[in-house]
Enzyme design. Structure first.
Site, short mmCIF file in Angstrom:
data_model
loop_
_atom_site.label_atom_id
_atom_site.label_comp_id
_atom_site.label_asym_id
_atom_site.label_seq_id
_atom_site.Cartn_x
_atom_site.Cartn_y
_atom_site.Cartn_z
N ASP A 334 0.86 -1.18 0.00
CA ASP A 334 0.00 0.00 0.00
C ASP A 334 0.90 1.23 0.00
O ASP A 334 2.13 1.11 -0.03
CB ASP A 334 -0.93 0.00 1.24
CG ASP A 334 -0.16 0.16 2.55
OD1 ASP A 334 1.09 0.23 2.51
OD2 ASP A 334 -0.80 0.23 3.60
N ASP A 336 1.44 4.76 2.29
CA ASP A 336 1.06 5.39 3.56
C ASP A 336 1.47 6.86 3.59
O ASP A 336 2.60 7.19 3.22
CB ASP A 336 1.76 4.67 4.73
CG ASP A 336 1.56 3.17 4.68
OD1 ASP A 336 0.45 2.71 4.99
OD2 ASP A 336 2.51 2.44 4.31
N ASP A 424 -3.29 4.57 2.75
CA ASP A 424 -3.65 4.94 4.13
C ASP A 424 -3.26 6.38 4.39
O ASP A 424 -2.13 6.79 4.07
CB ASP A 424 -2.90 4.06 5.15
CG ASP A 424 -3.43 2.63 5.19
OD1 ASP A 424 -4.54 2.40 4.68
OD2 ASP A 424 -2.73 1.75 5.73
N1 DCT Z 1 2.92 -0.43 11.80
C1 DCT Z 1 3.28 -0.91 13.05
N2 DCT Z 1 2.60 -1.94 13.59
C2 DCT Z 1 1.59 -2.52 12.92
C3 DCT Z 1 1.22 -2.04 11.66
C4 DCT Z 1 1.91 -1.00 11.11
O1 DCT Z 1 4.20 -0.40 13.68
N3 DCT Z 1 0.93 -3.53 13.49
C5 DCT Z 1 3.67 0.69 11.21
C6 DCT Z 1 4.96 0.24 10.63
C7 DCT Z 1 4.81 0.37 9.15
C8 DCT Z 1 3.66 1.34 8.98
O2 DCT Z 1 2.92 1.28 10.17
C9 DCT Z 1 2.85 1.06 7.77
O3 DCT Z 1 2.33 -0.26 7.80
P1 DCT Z 1 2.34 -1.17 6.50
O4 DCT Z 1 1.88 -0.42 5.33
O5 DCT Z 1 1.61 -2.41 6.84
O6 DCT Z 1 3.87 -1.55 6.39
P2 DCT Z 1 4.97 -1.12 5.34
O7 DCT Z 1 6.26 -1.18 6.05
O8 DCT Z 1 4.60 0.14 4.68
O9 DCT Z 1 4.95 -2.33 4.32
P3 DCT Z 1 4.40 -2.36 2.82
O10 DCT Z 1 5.53 -1.87 2.01
O11 DCT Z 1 4.09 -3.78 2.55
O12 DCT Z 1 3.20 -1.49 2.76
MG MG Z 2 2.79 0.41 3.64
#
Ligand code: DCT
Ligand code: MG
Length: 500
Positions: A334, A336, A424
């Site tokens: 996604d 963010d 997000d």
């Molecule tokens: N986060 C966290 N604990 C969680 C979920 C999320 O600390 N349970 C934080 C860390 C990463 C950030 O929020 C965004 O989450 P994701 O989009 O799920 O992770 P990402 O590292 O951006 O991975 P991706 O590249 O797959 O989106």
């Molecule tokens: Mg992400």
């Protein structure tokens, strides 16, 4: 000679202080167990320092055992100290801090265990291996991801992929300990600048337990892990993995469906009548697109779209890309963002206005808006939850190929000219910006270890909202991520080094 009887103990490290060791009254730091090396320090100085530390609430053990967390030595040569420590055959040696007395005196001055910094460490000097032999861990590797620099270059993917399967399998079975252990092991291996080619090379690497090493051994010997292969062919694992790949379906729902006899998407969507919520409906509707990785160019295009929207609404708004793309990843699941306004309180209208605008532009395919439940007066009692209390929205956006430099990341033969992408947005108030940015930048393991480090090493509570010093009973202000690292006594780690 170094003198200290080693008593092997099978007890867990974090057990509460017991009554068998003298001077346990007034213990303030249950998780820290010191051992002072007598050699060079001398018996009387050791005894004096022991009394001093105990009077300040530290646990000082007379005997070196696997319970020790901090070994303190004065004036000893690193090589002879390490030789002796190795001969003590401690199982937990890789997790222990082996420290110069400078750390001890700093801690006494502060009246609490101060942060372990590189200058405190007595590093093992490893002889250069003969050419062509396996690399050896030269530097001491911290057990905390927030004290390691981890780029996207993973030299140990063969192991970390296997650990991820094992961790996920434990997660599906709600067995937390081993799940976390495999995630930690994967994280520490990702930080290494070299590929592990034999287990002996990992002797300075923390967080590798017996089970982990057995899996590594298998991979080193056969190129694969039979335990992992068994999981990958297990029906329940495969089904839960499939179901949780749908936006809006977590492990609990996936398990419920599995227990109800469902095994495929057609089972879920067929006549047997599973009632899907709105998020899951969208998850299935856009499944192909959402389960396909988002490219950096697509993330940039979305940034432009959000940037235009945010600034049309509030010219002085602040927008930051967070998550994996901030850490320099080429692909993500996604995109963010954090959005806010310099003027406190004005951020409240931001997300609803953005949503309105994107809806008008007909590029919002799904929107789940959650208003803020953040209340500073409730801090620091918020226990860490999966999500913070800031206003946020989980979106699925329509992205046109014409907006993406180099085109969309589509499957071959897909000529729609657009795709759906998960986005997000989080909108913290400006005075919480640094904490939200740090929390949302990840990786998850990096965040976990930041919080664990704050709690165990600093007696502080860190989350996406604030940093609270439990000793001083006060919140620590921060306007940048650097401020937070500084409060924690950590060297600053750049976002692209947080791929733990
Ligand atoms: N986060 C966290 N604990 C969680 C979920 C999320 O600390 N349970 C934080 C860390 C990463 C950030 O929020 C965004 O989450 P994701 O989009 O799920 O992770 P990402 O590292 O951006 O991975 P991706 O590249 O797959 O989106
Ligand atoms: Mg992400």
């Amino acid at each position: 000679m170094f003198r200290a009887p080693v008593v092997p103990r099978a007890r867990k490290r974090s057990r509460p202080a017991d009554a068998t060791v003298s001077g346990r009254e007034g213990v303030k730091f249950e998780d820290v167990r010191l051992y002072l090396v007598e050699r060079k320090m001398g018996r009387s100085r050791r005894s004096f320092l022991t009394q001093l530390a105990r009077s300040k609430g530290f646990i000082v053990e007379d005997v070196l055992s696997d319970d020790i967390t901090h070994v303190v030595s004065e004036d000893n040569q690193a090589s002879s100290l390490w030789k002796w420590l190795r001969e003590c055959a401690l199982k937990n040696l890789p997790d222990m801090h082996v420290l110069d007395v400078g750390w001890f005196t700093d801690s006494m001055r502060e009246g609490r265990p101060v942060a372990v910094e590189t200058r405190h460490l007595i590093q093992e000097t490893v002889p250069t291996p003969p050419e062509g032999s396996a690399p050896t861990a030269q530097a001491v590797v911290s057990q905390y991801a927030c004290q390691r620099r981890t780029t996207t270059e993973n030299n140990n993917k063969i192991f970390t992929d296997a650990f991820e399967v094992l961790a996920e399998s434990y997660e599906f079975n709600e067995i937390e300990g081993p799940c976390l252990a495999f995630r930690r092991a994967a994280s520490v291996l990702k930080s290494l600048s070299w590929a592990v080619q034999c287990l002996e090379a990992t002797r300075n690497v923390p967080c590798l337990g017996e089970h982990t090493k057995a899996v590594m051994e298998e991979i080193l010997r056969y190129g694969r892990s039979f335990e992992v292969e068994k999981i990958l062919s297990d029906e329940r694992y495969r089904t839960l993995k499939l179901f949780t790949s749908v936006f809006g379906v977590g492990p609990k729902t996936a398990d419920k469906w599995y227990r109800g006899g469902l095994r495929s998407f057609s089972d879920v969507l067929g006549d047997r009548g599973i009632r899907l919520n709105r998020m899951q409906q969208s998850g299935f509707l856009h499944y192909g697109d959402i389960s396909r990785a988002v490219s950096k160019a697509e993330a940039r295009a979305l940034r432009n779209i959000i940037d235009e929207a945010v600034h049309a609404i509030t010219p002085d708004a602040v927008l930051a890309l967070t998550g994996g793309f901030r850490r320099g990843k080429e692909f993500g699941h996604d995109v963010d963002f954090i959005v806010t306004t310099p003027e406190l309180g004005k951020e409240k209208n931001l997300l609803p206005s953005i949503i309105k605008r994107l809806t008008k532009q007909r590029i919002l395919l799904y929107c789940d808006y959650q208003a803020s439940t953040f209340d500073m007066s409730k801090l620091p009692s918020y226990r860490f939850e999966a999500m913070d209390h800031f206003a946020k929205c989980f979106l699925i956006m329509r992205l046109e190929g014409s907006q993406v430099e180099g085109g969309l990341h589509l499957a071959e033969g897909d000529s729609r000219g657009w795709r759906a992408v998960r986005v997000d947005l989080v909108a913290p108030p400006m005075d919480r910006y640094a904490f939200a940015l740090l929390g949302w930048s990840g990786s998850r393991q990096f965040e976990r270890d930041l919080r664990r480090f704050a709690r165990l090493e600093r007696n502080m509570l860190l989350d996406n909202h604030a940093l609270y010093d439990k000793t001083k009973k006060e919140f620590l202000a921060a306007t940048t991520e650097r401020d937070i690292f500084a409060h924690l006594g950590l060297e600053y780690i750049e976002p692209w080094q947080r791929n733990a």
